[in-house]
Design a protein around this motif. Structure first.
Motif, PDB file in Angstrom:
ATOM      1  N   GLY A 171     -32.903  -5.888 -27.366  1.00 31.18           N
ATOM      2  CA  GLY A 171     -32.175  -5.441 -26.827  1.00 31.18           C
ATOM      3  C   GLY A 171     -31.730  -4.235 -26.123  1.00 31.18           C
ATOM      4  N   VAL A 172     -32.132  -3.388 -25.401  1.00 31.92           N
ATOM      5  CA  VAL A 172     -31.548  -2.522 -25.118  1.00 31.92           C
ATOM      6  C   VAL A 172     -31.214  -2.119 -23.442  1.00 31.92           C
ATOM      7  N   ALA A 173     -30.061  -0.915 -24.169  1.00 31.76           N
ATOM      8  CA  ALA A 173     -29.318  -0.384 -22.631  1.00 31.76           C
ATOM      9  C   ALA A 173     -28.859   1.128 -22.904  1.00 31.76           C
ATOM     10  N   ARG A 174     -28.731   1.314 -21.514  1.00 30.32           N
ATOM     11  CA  ARG A 174     -29.007   2.764 -22.023  1.00 30.32           C
ATOM     12  C   ARG A 174     -27.075   3.544 -22.903  1.00 30.32           C
ATOM     13  N   ALA A 175     -27.201   4.469 -23.014  1.00 27.30           N
ATOM     14  CA  ALA A 175     -25.771   4.691 -24.362  1.00 27.30           C
ATOM     15  C   ALA A 175     -24.628   4.658 -23.046  1.00 27.30           C
ATOM     16  N   GLY A 176     -23.736   4.473 -23.788  1.00 23.75           N
ATOM     17  CA  GLY A 176     -22.961   4.151 -22.774  1.00 23.75           C
ATOM     18  C   GLY A 176     -22.512   2.694 -22.249  1.00 23.75           C
ATOM     19  N   HIS A 177     -23.323   1.828 -22.375  1.00 24.17           N
ATOM     20  CA  HIS A 177     -23.574   0.789 -21.656  1.00 24.17           C
ATOM     21  C   HIS A 177     -22.266   0.052 -22.530  1.00 24.17           C
ATOM     22  N   PRO A 178     -21.697  -1.325 -21.527  1.00 20.65           N
ATOM     23  CA  PRO A 178     -20.601  -1.757 -21.950  1.00 20.65           C
ATOM     24  C   PRO A 178     -21.274  -2.614 -23.544  1.00 20.65           C
ATOM     25  N   ALA A 234     -33.694   0.665 -17.609  1.00 19.89           N
ATOM     26  CA  ALA A 234     -32.438  -0.051 -18.000  1.00 19.89           C
ATOM     27  C   ALA A 234     -31.702   1.485 -18.478  1.00 19.89           C
ATOM     28  N   ARG A 235     -32.603   2.732 -18.781  1.00 15.66           N
ATOM     29  CA  ARG A 235     -31.504   4.042 -19.113  1.00 15.66           C
ATOM     30  C   ARG A 235     -31.470   4.262 -18.236  1.00 15.66           C
ATOM     31  N   ALA A 236     -31.384   4.490 -16.642  1.00 13.20           N
ATOM     32  CA  ALA A 236     -30.626   4.436 -15.569  1.00 13.20           C
ATOM     33  C   ALA A 236     -29.955   3.875 -14.747  1.00 13.20           C
ATOM     34  N   SER A 237     -29.747   2.269 -15.424  1.00 15.73           N
ATOM     35  CA  SER A 237     -28.368   1.524 -15.080  1.00 15.73           C
ATOM     36  C   SER A 237     -28.171   0.606 -15.991  1.00 15.73           C
ATOM     37  N   GLY A 254     -32.841   7.294 -27.876  1.00 16.81           N
ATOM     38  CA  GLY A 254     -31.576   7.939 -27.093  1.00 16.81           C
ATOM     39  C   GLY A 254     -30.615   6.871 -26.688  1.00 16.81           C
ATOM     40  N   MET A 255     -31.326   5.160 -26.225  1.00 12.99           N
ATOM     41  CA  MET A 255     -31.046   4.506 -25.799  1.00 12.99           C
ATOM     42  C   MET A 255     -30.386   3.716 -27.089  1.00 12.99           C
ATOM     43  N   HIS A 256     -29.937   2.684 -26.832  1.00 15.31           N
ATOM     44  CA  HIS A 256     -28.649   1.694 -27.551  1.00 15.31           C
ATOM     45  C   HIS A 256     -29.436   0.319 -27.649  1.00 15.31           C
TER      46      HIS A 256
END
Length: 312
Positions: A171-178, A234-237, A254-256
């Motif tokens: 799974g991948v989410a933007r940096a700082g995502h909950p 995902a990076r921008a939202s 740079g993503m989580h």
């Protein structure tokens, strides 16, 4: 003769080179009688005596002298044609190979592959072509030399395959995502809004198959046709993407990334080529280079190091 026995060329070459029936027999490992019969066939086929008695020896006729060089050249060329192809001289090899690859291959392995090719065969050029379907027609007609992809049950039986590496979904989410904080659970994963990568005719995503077996489903807010596009969203939202880990290494920079809270089967990315290229020495060399590059225990991409070896 409409269809002459081409084996007679080898006999003729031996006779003309040795200048004697006995010498030709020794050269070909034949008995004297077998050699005499072969010479009789040669005389009948060429319409010329070829060797005639002169004192105690034999001398060639004008026709024999005329045939000596071209026949010897033909026999040498035939031997060369039937001999296994020699390994190419990589330092002088000049050739362009076309590789049709899925997204992520060029971004993650392209630079290392080019560096290896340039070091070993500076005259070789690589042409990377995007792979958007599972058709193998371009391999068959020679437009493409090599392809990469996940081989399904519908793969053509005439195509050769070799595993490049194993990959898993993350799974991948933007940096700082909950979702970057706290333990990942199935409930948290399902509560998020997801972006689905779906290619035409690709069927249900593996993660959705696994979730369906649990009686669960993702909340799909957007659908794209590529992993790169899914990751860009995902990076921008706050959307979450689920992608193959190794194939998207540089795209996730740079993503989580996180382990999925559901068991999803790994996939095998393979190298594909047409069997008519099996014995081509230069093609065989390139296949080896691609396999070794992808099997490297450490792949560095934009400062990220993946230290686990993904089997070739």
């Amino acid at each position: 003769m409409d269809h002459p026995d081409l084996n007679l060329l080898i006999t003729l070459d031996a006779v003309l080179t040795e200048g004697s029936v006995a010498g030709a027999a020794r050269r070909l490992g034949l008995s004297a009688s077998a050699m005499s019969r072969a010479l009789a066939r040669l005389r009948e086929t060429t319409g010329d005596p070829l060797l005639v008695r002169a004192g105690r020896g034999l001398v060639p006729t004008p026709r024999a002298l005329e045939l000596r060089e071209p026949v010897h050249r033909l026999v040498e060329e035939a031997h060369a044609a039937l001999r296994p192809a020699a390994a190419p001289d990589l330092s002088t090899l000049t050739r362009t190979f076309t590789l049709r690859t899925r997204e992520g291959f060029v971004e993650n392995a392209g630079a290392a592959l080019l560096a290896r090719v340039n070091r070993e065969a500076p005259g070789v050029r690589l042409h990377f072509m995007p792979k958007t379907d599972r058709e193998t027609t371009l391999l068959r007609d020679g437009t493409v030399d090599l392809e990469t992809g996940v081989v399904g049950k519908e793969a053509s039986p005439e195509v050769r395959t070799r595993a490049l590496f194993r990959d898993r979904f993350v799974g991948v989410a933007r940096a700082g995502h909950p979702l970057t904080r706290g333990r990942m659970t199935l409930a948290r994963y399902l509560a998020a809004a997801h972006v689905l990568m779906a290619r035409e005719g690709g069927g249900q995503a593996p993660v959705d198959v696994a979730l369906e077996a649990l009686g669960a489903a993702r909340n799909i807010a957007a659908t794209t046709g590529s992993f790169a596009a899914a990751l860009a969203l995902a990076r921008a939202s706050d959307l979450v993407a689920t992608v193959p880990e190794r194939q998207t290494g540089i795209l996730r920079d740079g993503m989580h990334s996180f382990d999925l809270p559901v068991e999803v089967p790994q996939l095998t990315v393979s190298l594909l080529w047409h069997p008519r290229m099996d014995a081509d020495p230069a093609h065989r060399w390139l296949r080896g280079v691609v396999l070794e590059t992808c099997a490297s225990p450490t792949t560095r991409v934009s400062g990220l190091t993946f230290g686990h070896k993904l089997g070739c």
